[in-house]
Enzyme design. Structure first.
Site, PDB file in Angstrom:
ATOM      1  N   ALA A  63       0.853  -1.179   0.000  1.00 34.40           N
ATOM      2  CA  ALA A  63       0.000   0.000   0.000  1.00 34.40           C
ATOM      3  C   ALA A  63       0.896   1.239   0.000  1.00 34.40           C
ATOM      4  CB  ALA A  63      -0.921  -0.013   1.213  1.00 34.40           C
ATOM      5  N   GLY A 108       0.164  -5.001   1.004  1.00 36.64           N
ATOM      6  CA  GLY A 108      -1.044  -5.077   0.185  1.00 36.64           C
ATOM      7  C   GLY A 108      -0.858  -5.874  -1.085  1.00 36.64           C
ATOM      8  N   GLU A 111      -1.250  -9.418  -0.095  1.00 37.47           N
ATOM      9  CA  GLU A 111      -2.677  -9.627   0.156  1.00 37.47           C
ATOM     10  C   GLU A 111      -3.468  -9.723  -1.146  1.00 37.47           C
ATOM     11  OE1 GLU A 111      -3.497  -7.462   4.370  1.00 37.47           O
ATOM     12  OE2 GLU A 111      -2.559  -6.232   2.829  1.00 37.47           O
ATOM     13  N   GLU A 131       4.161  -5.151   7.667  1.00 37.08           N
ATOM     14  CA  GLU A 131       3.446  -4.027   8.265  1.00 37.08           C
ATOM     15  C   GLU A 131       3.870  -3.705   9.691  1.00 37.08           C
ATOM     16  OE1 GLU A 131       0.563  -5.510   5.062  1.00 37.08           O
ATOM     17  OE2 GLU A 131       2.028  -6.382   6.435  1.00 37.08           O
TER      18      GLU A 131
END
Length: 258
Positions: A63, A108, A111, A131
């Site tokens: 992200a 992300g 994911e 993260e």
């Protein structure tokens, strides 16, 4: 769309996250465009989707930290919910989805790959949920899907340490199905997508539903789900043609998705 490219090739399609200057990082606009691309797919014609990243360095590096750095608690929760909703939409697509992981798949990006049905990787691919080193948790499904795919113990190790693994280790952990030289990855992904697309679409989609729904319940309930989707294939044009071809010792004709 500015950051997502979509191309149809017969009965399969390729969705490319195209923000190479930021290693295809996910900001709010990219996430929104992924959702828009998913919504626009013609499911009557497209039978398999490939998801990949532009360039040779990164699938999706994560992200966008520059966007996240100043979020409030409410803003962070909203951003996580938006990304999770789009990835859930991808995971719940009736057609199979292949992640062609061509480099970094971190945060992300990992994911996004986890939300796909099948993952194949280039030799330079790297996976991780780093993260915790940024003071946050995964927010787009990483704490849930990673454990379901590679097992709770190893998933917790990766999540708690923020460690990054290479393609060879990802293959050992069954996180990816196969590993290819970078220059062969997309050809392998397209060959796999075409093989899937050549099969009876209703049967493939019902198989995906049976697997996904069956994982959520006990074995007896799962077998009931399987029986329902098995029966649902009968009296379709594809079932009639597929079995007739087998009995007549010939190659089946093109499946019609009906």
């Amino acid at each position: 769309m500015s950051f997502v490219r979509y191309e149809e090739k017969g009965h399969y399609a390729i969705m490319t996250i195209d923000r190479p200057e930021a290693l295809n990082a996910l900001n709010s606009q990219v996430i929104c465009e992924i959702g828009e691309a998913i919504e626009a797919i013609d499911l009557e014609n497209i039978r398999c989707l490939i998801v990949t990243g532009a360039g040779h360095k990164s699938f999706v590096a994560g992200a966008d930290i520059a966007e996240m750095a100043h979020l409030t608690k409410k803003g962070g929760e909203r951003f996580g919910a938006e990304g999770s909703a789009v990835f859930r939409k991808l995971a719940r697509m009736p057609i199979p989805v292949i992640a062609a992981v061509n480099g970094f798949a971190l945060g992300g990006g990992c994911e996004l790959a986890l939300a796909c049905d099948i993952r194949i990787a280039s030799e330079n691919a790297r996976f991780g949920q780093p993260e915790v080193g940024l003071g946050i948790t995964p927010g787009f499904g990483g704490t849930q899907r990673l454990a379901r795919i590679i097992g709770t113990g190893k998933a917790k190790e990766m999540l708690f340490t923020g460690s990054i693994i290479d393609a060879k280790e990802a293959y050992r952990l069954l996180l990816v199905n196969d590993v290819y030289p970078a220059e062969e990855l997309m050809a392998a992904a397209e060959k796999l997508a075409q093989t899937i697309a050549n099969n009876a679409p209703i049967a493939v989609q019902n198989t995906k539903r049976a697997v996904n729904e069956g994982k959520q319940v006990d074995i007896d309930s799962a077998l009931t789900i399987e029986a329902r989707y098995f029966g649902d294939c009968f009296e379709t044009a594809d079932q009639i043609e597929g079995m007739a071809a087998f009995l007549e010792h010939r190659k089946h004709g093109a499946f019609e998705n009906k």
